[in-house]
Design a protein around this motif. Sequence first.
Motif, PDB file in Angstrom:
ATOM      1  N   SER A 118      -8.374   3.016  -2.623  1.00  0.00           N
ATOM      2  CA  SER A 118      -9.739   2.546  -2.320  1.00  0.00           C
ATOM      3  C   SER A 118     -10.179   1.367  -3.171  1.00  0.00           C
ATOM      4  N   ARG A 119      -9.644   1.274  -4.412  1.00  0.00           N
ATOM      5  CA  ARG A 119     -10.089   0.281  -5.395  1.00  0.00           C
ATOM      6  C   ARG A 119     -11.614   0.340  -5.576  1.00  0.00           C
ATOM      7  N   SER A 120     -12.129   1.544  -5.531  1.00  0.00           N
ATOM      8  CA  SER A 120     -13.574   1.737  -5.630  1.00  0.00           C
ATOM      9  C   SER A 120     -13.972   2.113  -7.046  1.00  0.00           C
ATOM     10  N   GLU A 121     -15.049   1.494  -7.556  1.00  0.00           N
ATOM     11  CA  GLU A 121     -15.570   1.817  -8.876  1.00  0.00           C
ATOM     12  C   GLU A 121     -15.941   3.292  -8.982  1.00  0.00           C
ATOM     13  N   GLN A 137      -6.084   3.902  -6.324  1.00  0.00           N
ATOM     14  CA  GLN A 137      -5.192   2.808  -5.934  1.00  0.00           C
ATOM     15  C   GLN A 137      -5.425   2.400  -4.490  1.00  0.00           C
ATOM     16  N   PRO A 179     -12.539  -3.273  -9.161  1.00  0.00           N
ATOM     17  CA  PRO A 179     -13.223  -2.873  -7.941  1.00  0.00           C
ATOM     18  C   PRO A 179     -14.599  -3.498  -7.881  1.00  0.00           C
ATOM     19  N   THR A 214      -4.765  -6.301  -9.314  1.00  0.00           N
ATOM     20  CA  THR A 214      -5.457  -5.747 -10.473  1.00  0.00           C
ATOM     21  C   THR A 214      -6.889  -6.251 -10.577  1.00  0.00           C
ATOM     22  N   ASP A 215      -7.439  -6.831  -9.522  1.00  0.00           N
ATOM     23  CA  ASP A 215      -8.833  -7.221  -9.565  1.00  0.00           C
ATOM     24  C   ASP A 215      -9.684  -5.969  -9.733  1.00  0.00           C
ATOM     25  N   GLU A 272       0.834  -1.186   0.000  1.00  0.00           N
ATOM     26  CA  GLU A 272       0.000   0.000   0.000  1.00  0.00           C
ATOM     27  C   GLU A 272       0.874   1.243   0.000  1.00  0.00           C
ATOM     28  N   LEU A 276      -5.895  -0.542 -12.767  1.00  0.00           N
ATOM     29  CA  LEU A 276      -6.464  -0.517 -11.416  1.00  0.00           C
ATOM     30  C   LEU A 276      -7.953  -0.837 -11.433  1.00  0.00           C
ATOM     31  N   SER A 277      -8.628  -0.508 -12.524  1.00  0.00           N
ATOM     32  CA  SER A 277     -10.061  -0.806 -12.611  1.00  0.00           C
ATOM     33  C   SER A 277     -10.322  -2.225 -13.090  1.00  0.00           C
TER      34      SER A 277
END
Length: 1008
Positions: A587-590, A585, A529, A526-527, A513, A629-630
């Motif tokens: 939050s990995r939030s959509e 990066q 979000p 790389t999954d 992180e 990242l998405s």
Amino acid sequence: MPTAPQNTDELYQALQENDRRPYGRTRTVTAEELVDAAEQFDEPRALVHALLELQEAYTYGSEPRKSPVVFARLLNLFDEQPDVFDDRLRHLLFWRFKWVGHALRQLPEVPLTGLRQWLTEMRDRYEKADLGLQPYYGQAYQLAAHLGEGATLAYELWASRTRTQLSDCEACEICERALYHLMEGDDERALSVWEPVLAGKESCQEEPARSVSYALLPLLRTGRTDRARDLHLAGYRGCRRNASMSQEVGRHLEFCALTGNEARGLELLAENRIMFDEVDSPLDQLGFLTGAEVLLQRVESLGHGELPAAGYAGRTWTVADLRAEVRRRADDLAARFDARNGTTAHADRRRARLDRAPLVDTLELTLRARALDDVAPAAAIPATAPTSRTAAAVPDALPELIVRARALDEQGHPDAQACWARLRTLVAARDYTHPDDPAVGPLVRLRADLLAEEASRAGDKDEFTDAADLHEEAAALYDDAGEAGQAALARACALLALAEKAVADASAGNAGEGADVPAENATQGTDAPSESAGNDVDATDPKVAALTAAHASMVRLHEETPDLTPSQEARLLRLRATALGLRLQTSRSEEHVAPVQAEIDKLLAFATEHDIAVQVSGALLLRTSTHALSGDLPTAVTEIDALLDRLKSEGPAWHLPRTLGLRGRLQLALHDAQAAQADLAEGLRLAAEWPADAVDTARLHGDLAEAVMHLGRPDEALRHLTRSAELELRQGSRTDAYCTYTNAAQLSLDLGRVEDCIALLDSLLAEPDVAAGDIDDRLVAQLRLTRARALHAGEDLKAATAEFVALAAESAGWGDDPGSHAMIAAETAVLLGESGEFDRAREAADQALAAHARAPRYEHLSNSLRELARLQAQQQGPHGLDSARAFLTDAGRIADEARTAEFETHGRSLDTALAYEHGRVAAYAGEYEEALIALDKALALLGDPNRDDDAGEWAECIRLAGAVEGLYLERPAPALTRLEAAIAQLTALGHTEEAEALTSLATRLRDE
């Protein structure tokens, strides 16, 4: 010693405890106290035992002046009360005549007549006691070799005689024979004689460490460089920090000096610094100092005499100063010995060592291969390492230099670093005069530029607080200079640095992180979000909140700053996009994908309109990262392929290594290791064309390690890991470096390169910041834990157990991490069991169980408890059965807990393994019926051996059951029926290798 023994039983117990201590001052002082205690009892034999322990402590503690004094007391006791000495004590007494001869040779103040008189005394005593004289002739030869005259005849008189019970051990005599041939100039014959010791077939207290130290140079001279390397690593570990083996340490220092490993030599010298002050033997001092001088002389001849060196206590030393002091002392010692001996042997031998030229240009001794530049103080070496590219041209004229630095910096060109470095030196000079040139501007503007550049370098090293402070200071100076646009840029950089600091603080201890620009970390997970994450973003997350606030402040700053140049505006847009990229990066939030893309689109459009190539490239790199990242890896690859084509045709060329690095990571995420390796290798090749700070080559090496591991090339991966770690150290990223080195050490251990692993970890643990406690204690504990496991794998059970015991005691205080303590304590218990210390093993196991109750470690604890049961039953038989069963009971309780918790094991079922261990433990204890019942239960739990990973375990269970039934219960018929059925079943399933052991046992049963 806490309390003095009150009776002879306590004295003997204290002597046994002291015998387990390592040689050194603690053991010696305790031995002295025990002699004082023994003198209070009216028991001469107890005093004899205490004196023998004291003489041993003096002998192996490098205090030769005291050893003969103690022996004189023993000899008087023997003359006055011979009946006190049983056969064992009498043997020890006559054995130690040799110790005294050795001690006297080490003291130049003892006259030569005294040495010869002692030999006469030894011969007379041996003849009177009707003992063979081969040991006497061995001592006579060693004196002749020491003197440097009459050695050939003395050797023949000794070597031609039959060994006796009082002869030196085989290993020591082999060493003396080999040294004779070495003295005669016959390397091949010496190595041939040494082979049983070097191969580990013969050993003792001092061997093979002593022989190895002498054999290193002959091995090099005869072309056996790999053998020399391996023996150096193993042999040095056997003598490091051991004052009684200081001569051996000196020869290892010499070996480093003559193989291009001067930096390692200085490291080993520092590790053995105590030998300058704590070696009481003049002869040992002479050997150590001469080896040290060979090293120091070599370092100074290479132009590094100003490097710091570890030397005598009380002052700091440079290599040159220490060499002069060492030469003075060693010359004096050699002269004293030669004056005593009436020869020039010691001065001649010393001169021969100092006159030797390097035997090989470079021999890579350890995984951490370093040059002298790597150990130089930071101020003494350039900020950037040399590269294959021609160094950047730095203008001589000051106005031109300032203008050039700013122009290159605006382009993001790596050559700006050289210009700023030159300017920093010039401005810091007392006689600096700023040019009166409108194109250059005022001095305050230049000072702001230098602060901003320094801030950027601090940020690159993740020193975010310093970076923010420097950027703010630069902004104030830009204001003073009337440069509002530059001030805004500096304040935006400060905002980003403070946000990165908040992210780093909130993520402390969580690997992966980091707070780099997203383009550098695009494939760390790389999954895509999740939708749930996108619909329910935790806006109160301090990391997300910090980056959101930083972006909002940057937007306001951008809007409030008029008259920005296109370059300044593009850089502000880039900082805005970077802040949102870091938020995605984190939050990995959509929900956070679209805002990043919007900012990137603004940057790309603006940079394209104004033809700012470096920002066009940066925007495209950020867009690729955002796709990754998405979770849209195919689009990311398409984007980066287009970017690479653009960079090759239009530039900027210095972006190519970083872009290839990102493409390599994308290929790894797509499981195409071959393509990843090609991209990363090309990126590394191109990185060499630019200054070292321009490209994160440490990251490239780390990613290459991962790629080649996937390709089945672990040795190559190891090289890349160690290179990555050393580059991180140079860059000041010490925590990252130690983490990378931890991975390298574990990989080397997994590859069976035990000595490499130990040498690497010894080097790291000796680093000043580690020794001073400045590195995170958990990280250091991981290094020590890996080292302890390597020591165990290297069959150094005593050292491994000591380290595990220390780690278990330390980890007991980790209230926030009981799981780690459970695993460490469990491993500690197993090693104590291997050492036969089952009471202490039980205590450690109980600690592990208590920690396991707080943080379950089912499989690890179960494995350790079963192994403890096996060890106790194997070592103690029926006597240890109850205690072994207690360990199995604990393992059974853990298996029940794991079943309740629906825990899935990585290996075999805990219940199956437990049943098998019950059978094995019972068999060791002679309870064969019970063993057979347990093994049948294990077989029932295992079922049929259909899978490959079950076949070996099933076959071993059948084999043990067949052995118990056929051999120990003497029921061969049912045992053969069991075995033949199993052999047929395994063969039918194609498990012919697993069937071999069963076939062998069946043949044995038929024959008997």
